[in-house]
Scaffold this motif. Sequence first.
Motif, PDB file in Angstrom:
ATOM      1  N   GLY A 196       0.913  -1.346  -0.004  1.00  0.00           N
ATOM      2  CA  GLY A 196      -0.091   0.155   0.158  1.00  0.00           C
ATOM      3  C   GLY A 196       0.835   1.091   0.071  1.00  0.00           C
ATOM      4  N   ARG A 197       2.031   1.143   0.258  1.00  0.00           N
ATOM      5  CA  ARG A 197       2.942   2.603   0.059  1.00  0.00           C
ATOM      6  C   ARG A 197       3.157   2.860  -1.087  1.00  0.00           C
ATOM      7  N   LEU A 198       2.796   4.268  -1.492  1.00  0.00           N
ATOM      8  CA  LEU A 198       2.749   5.078  -2.514  1.00  0.00           C
ATOM      9  C   LEU A 198       3.813   6.126  -2.890  1.00  0.00           C
ATOM     10  N   GLN A 199       3.804   6.571  -3.976  1.00  0.00           N
ATOM     11  CA  GLN A 199       4.653   7.649  -4.056  1.00  0.00           C
ATOM     12  C   GLN A 199       3.888   8.765  -4.544  1.00  0.00           C
ATOM     13  N   LEU A 200       3.253   9.454  -3.605  1.00  0.00           N
ATOM     14  CA  LEU A 200       2.251  10.714  -4.289  1.00  0.00           C
ATOM     15  C   LEU A 200       2.953  11.876  -3.569  1.00  0.00           C
ATOM     16  N   LYS A 218      -9.584  -9.971  -5.342  1.00  0.00           N
ATOM     17  CA  LYS A 218      -9.884  -8.610  -5.764  1.00  0.00           C
ATOM     18  C   LYS A 218     -10.107  -7.607  -4.626  1.00  0.00           C
ATOM     19  N   LYS A 219     -10.487  -7.716  -3.444  1.00  0.00           N
ATOM     20  CA  LYS A 219     -10.751  -6.994  -2.546  1.00  0.00           C
ATOM     21  C   LYS A 219      -9.391  -6.606  -2.196  1.00  0.00           C
ATOM     22  N   MET A 220      -8.636  -7.312  -1.845  1.00  0.00           N
ATOM     23  CA  MET A 220      -7.138  -7.275  -1.135  1.00  0.00           C
ATOM     24  C   MET A 220      -6.351  -6.331  -2.170  1.00  0.00           C
ATOM     25  N   VAL A 221      -6.562  -6.756  -3.308  1.00  0.00           N
ATOM     26  CA  VAL A 221      -5.936  -5.923  -4.017  1.00  0.00           C
ATOM     27  C   VAL A 221      -5.925  -4.339  -4.400  1.00  0.00           C
ATOM     28  N   LEU A 222      -7.248  -4.162  -3.855  1.00  0.00           N
ATOM     29  CA  LEU A 222      -7.725  -2.680  -4.002  1.00  0.00           C
ATOM     30  C   LEU A 222      -7.327  -1.773  -2.878  1.00  0.00           C
ATOM     31  N   LEU A 223      -6.661  -2.215  -1.890  1.00  0.00           N
ATOM     32  CA  LEU A 223      -6.143  -1.251  -0.631  1.00  0.00           C
ATOM     33  C   LEU A 223      -5.390  -0.184  -1.410  1.00  0.00           C
ATOM     34  N   PRO A 224      -4.620  -0.517  -2.110  1.00  0.00           N
ATOM     35  CA  PRO A 224      -3.657   0.807  -2.642  1.00  0.00           C
ATOM     36  C   PRO A 224      -4.665   1.857  -3.155  1.00  0.00           C
ATOM     37  N   GLU A 225      -5.640   1.542  -3.957  1.00  0.00           N
ATOM     38  CA  GLU A 225      -6.457   2.458  -4.519  1.00  0.00           C
ATOM     39  C   GLU A 225      -7.381   3.220  -3.360  1.00  0.00           C
ATOM     40  N   VAL A 226      -7.710   2.498  -2.529  1.00  0.00           N
ATOM     41  CA  VAL A 226      -8.363   3.052  -1.251  1.00  0.00           C
ATOM     42  C   VAL A 226      -7.372   4.168  -0.541  1.00  0.00           C
ATOM     43  N   ILE A 227      -6.170   3.746  -0.375  1.00  0.00           N
ATOM     44  CA  ILE A 227      -5.340   4.737   0.342  1.00  0.00           C
ATOM     45  C   ILE A 227      -5.128   5.688  -0.632  1.00  0.00           C
ATOM     46  N   GLU A 228      -4.894   5.612  -1.996  1.00  0.00           N
ATOM     47  CA  GLU A 228      -4.939   6.751  -2.986  1.00  0.00           C
ATOM     48  C   GLU A 228      -5.833   7.862  -2.661  1.00  0.00           C
ATOM     49  N   ALA A 229      -7.014   7.088  -2.611  1.00  0.00           N
ATOM     50  CA  ALA A 229      -8.184   8.190  -2.631  1.00  0.00           C
ATOM     51  C   ALA A 229      -8.398   9.030  -1.290  1.00  0.00           C
ATOM     52  N   ALA A 230      -8.139   8.205  -0.274  1.00  0.00           N
ATOM     53  CA  ALA A 230      -8.020   8.657   1.066  1.00  0.00           C
ATOM     54  C   ALA A 230      -6.951   9.901   1.120  1.00  0.00           C
ATOM     55  N   ALA A 231      -5.728   9.653   0.501  1.00  0.00           N
ATOM     56  CA  ALA A 231      -4.871  10.518   0.715  1.00  0.00           C
ATOM     57  C   ALA A 231      -5.131  11.943  -0.368  1.00  0.00           C
ATOM     58  N   LYS A 232      -5.643  11.579  -1.389  1.00  0.00           N
ATOM     59  CA  LYS A 232      -5.973  12.822  -2.404  1.00  0.00           C
ATOM     60  C   LYS A 232      -7.159  13.452  -2.103  1.00  0.00           C
ATOM     61  N   THR A 233      -8.175  12.916  -1.265  1.00  0.00           N
ATOM     62  CA  THR A 233      -9.390  13.689  -0.884  1.00  0.00           C
ATOM     63  C   THR A 233      -9.479  14.246   0.621  1.00  0.00           C
ATOM     64  N   LEU A 234      -8.296  13.600   1.300  1.00  0.00           N
ATOM     65  CA  LEU A 234      -8.239  14.016   2.781  1.00  0.00           C
ATOM     66  C   LEU A 234      -9.337  13.376   3.459  1.00  0.00           C
ATOM     67  N   GLY A 282       4.068   8.848   0.991  1.00  0.00           N
ATOM     68  CA  GLY A 282       5.401   9.711   0.611  1.00  0.00           C
ATOM     69  C   GLY A 282       5.508  11.353   1.161  1.00  0.00           C
ATOM     70  N   TYR A 283       4.467  11.578   2.308  1.00  0.00           N
ATOM     71  CA  TYR A 283       4.840  12.972   2.417  1.00  0.00           C
ATOM     72  C   TYR A 283       5.598  12.854   3.705  1.00  0.00           C
ATOM     73  N   ASP A 284       6.310  13.941   4.149  1.00  0.00           N
ATOM     74  CA  ASP A 284       7.114  14.088   5.260  1.00  0.00           C
ATOM     75  C   ASP A 284       6.083  14.797   6.435  1.00  0.00           C
ATOM     76  N   VAL A 285       5.385  13.967   7.124  1.00  0.00           N
ATOM     77  CA  VAL A 285       4.463  14.559   7.892  1.00  0.00           C
ATOM     78  C   VAL A 285       4.809  14.878   9.275  1.00  0.00           C
ATOM     79  N   LYS A 286       4.513  15.859   9.976  1.00  0.00           N
ATOM     80  CA  LYS A 286       4.787  16.096  11.212  1.00  0.00           C
ATOM     81  C   LYS A 286       3.441  16.580  11.922  1.00  0.00           C
ATOM     82  N   THR A 287       2.999  16.096  12.726  1.00  0.00           N
ATOM     83  CA  THR A 287       1.761  16.311  13.601  1.00  0.00           C
ATOM     84  C   THR A 287       2.029  17.272  14.691  1.00  0.00           C
ATOM     85  N   GLU A 288       1.044  18.176  14.787  1.00  0.00           N
ATOM     86  CA  GLU A 288       1.242  19.175  15.798  1.00  0.00           C
ATOM     87  C   GLU A 288       0.154  19.582  16.697  1.00  0.00           C
TER      88      GLU A 288
END
Length: 557
Positions: free
Chosen positions: A117-121, A479-495, A162-168
Motif C-alpha cells: 500500500g506504500r505509494l509515491q504521491l 480482488k478486494k485485497m488488491v484494492l487497498l492501494p487504490e483506497v489509500i490513494e483516494a483517502a490521501a487525495k481527498t483527505l 510519501g509525504y514528510d508529515v509532522k503532527t502538531e
Amino acid sequence: MSGILEARNRIAELMAEAIKKAKESGKLPDVNIPEVPLEHPQVPSYGDYASSLPLRLGRLMRKSPVEIAETILFMLPTSPEISKASVAAPGFINFTLSDEWLTGQVDSIISDGDDYGRLQLGHGEKMQLEFVSGNPTGPLHVGHGRGAVLGSTLAEVLRLVGYDVKTEYYINDAGSQIANFGRSIYARYCQTLGVDKEMPEGGYFGDYVKDLAREIVADEGRLLLSSPEEEALARITEIAVRRMLDRIKSDLKLLGVEFDVWFSESTLYSSGQFDNVMKILGEKGYLISREGAIWFTSSSLGEDKDNVLIRSDGQPTYFASDIAYHYNKFVERGFDEVIDIWGADHQGHVSRMKAAVAALGIDPDRLTIIITQMVTLYRNNEIVRLSKRTGDIITLKELIDEVGADACRLFFLSRAADSQMDFDLELAKEQSSENPVYYIQYAHTRTCGVLRYAKGKGITFDDGDTSLLTSESELDLIKKMVLLPEVIEAAAKTLEPHHLVYYAIDLATVFHSFYKQCRIISEDSKLTKARLKLVTAAKIVLGKTLALMGLNAPETM
RNA sequence: GCGCUUGUAGCUCAAUUGGAUAGAGCGCAGCCCUGCGGAGGCUGAGGUCGCGGGUUCGAAUCCCGCCAAGCGCGCCA
C-alpha cells in the motif's frame, strides 16, 4: 507502485494506444483526448474497470459513443492483466482483470508485507498536520476526539503515500482565556484553604477546576497564599496549565494519538516572531489603527469585514497570534503544505485565516483547513449534554472509558468530516458484539488462527502455487485485497480517511465468506498451500488496514 | 438577516467526486454447525436521493430558487 495502480495505468495506456492507432489509420477523427477515466462498475459482472471515455468523446468526434467504443476495442492491444474487454451501451468499455494476474498478486502482497500500500504521491514534500489544539483550560471533549482520530489517521495515510508529515498540537497558553483560567484556579485554591476569594467574572466553574486546585494544595500547601497575589497567580497558572496538558496528553494517548510537536503560543511572543509578523503586515499596508485598536484590513482582500489584531488595551487577539503561528509554519519552518483540522465553531475563522496567509505573501492554496462538524451524544434517543458524574460537559475520557478506544476510533472515522454525527452511547455498548470493529478484528484473528493451526501441524507453504486459487470466493477475496492501494490513494487525495472503514468492512466480509466457503487446510496439500498463502496475504491486508486506522489487530479475541 | 456545512432505507451513515440496476451496519422476517474459532455464512422485505426548476448522452453529485437542521457572524478562543 502497487499492483492495482499499475494495472489501472496499463488499461489507460492501452486505451490511449488504441485511440492513437485508430486516429492514425483514419478510423477516428483527430481530436485531443482527455485523460482516460476509469472507474469500478457497480455490477460486478460487467468487469473490474470501466471507462466512459467513448461517451465523452461522442460529441467531440461527432460519432456515436458505441461506435467509438467498438473502434477502440478493435484496436486495443492485449495485455496480461486483462482477460476480457467489451463494449456496453450507451458507450462504456468494460475490462476484466485476468485470474492469472490476480492470483499473482497474492505472492506480490506477501513479498510487500508491511510495505503493502506504500505509494509515491507526496515525494517527500514537507507537510504539517495540526489538529485538536484544544485550550489547556479544560479537559478535551468529544468533539476533540473526532478531530484527533481524523488527524492521526490522515497522518498515517499521508506518510504512507510519501509525504514528510509532522503532527502538531498548538497550545493556546497565552491570552485572556489562560489568564481567566489562572484566576479561577487561584480562587479555588484560596477557597480550598478556607480563604475568601471570589471567582472571576466568566470564570471556569467546572468541577475539574476545584479538583486541580485541590491537587495544587496537596502539592504546594499554603505556600502560595503568602506570596504576592501576582506572583502566586503566575505560578498557579503555570502549574495548572501544565497539569491540564498532562491530562490532555494522557487522554489522547488512550485514543492512540500522539504528536510530533507540542507548539506553545507564548513562544511566538518571547521569540519576537509575533512582532515581526505584525511588522510585515504593517509594511504591506494591511494594518490600520482605528478606535484605539489595530485592525487587519481583511475587507481589502474580499472578506466581509476587518478584524482586530491588537485590542485597545494593547493585548493581541487570538487571530493575531494565529497569523504569526501560520507565518511560523510556512516561513520559519518551511512546510510546503499545512493542514489544519478545526471544529465547526471555528469555521467563521477559515476564510480570514486564508486571507491573512495571502497577505503575508504565501499562496493560500498551501493551507488546507478541514472543519469537523459537531458530534451529538445520545443515550436511548435522548441528547446527552452533561455528564451525570460531574455535571459538566462530557469529556473525551468518559467516552473512551464507556465505549472503548477501538470502537471510538472506528465510529469517529466512519463519518465524513463535514457531516454532523450522532453518537448513541447505549447503542455503541449494546451492539458491542455486533459492532463493525469486532467484525473486522475477528476476520484478522481468524487469519491468525488458521496460520497457527497450520504451523502446529507443521505445514509449510512457501512453495504454494497461487494459480490454484480459482473459486469465486477466492478470487473475490483477492480482488478486494488488491484494492487497498487504490483506497489509500483516494483517502490521501481527498483527505477523507473514512473510505478505509468501508473498505475494511468489505474486506472482512469477503474474507468471512471465503472462510465459510473454502476449507483451507485439507487433504489436498497443493491447494492447502495455495490457500495458506491467500490467508497470509489477507492477514497482511487486514492488518495494514487496521493499523492505518489506528485500531488493534488482535491475534486472538 | 448574512456566511459555511448538511438533508439518501425504520435508525446511523456510504456512494471511487458527473456514469450503467443508489450500497453497508444496526434493526426486522427467515435459513445454515458431521468444520481450521458461529464475535461467522446465506436469503428476503425496506428508497418520489428534502421540494421545485435548470444544465447534458447521463444528476444523489454541478447551477438557481425554496424548505428544514447544525455551526458561525465578539476588541472570546
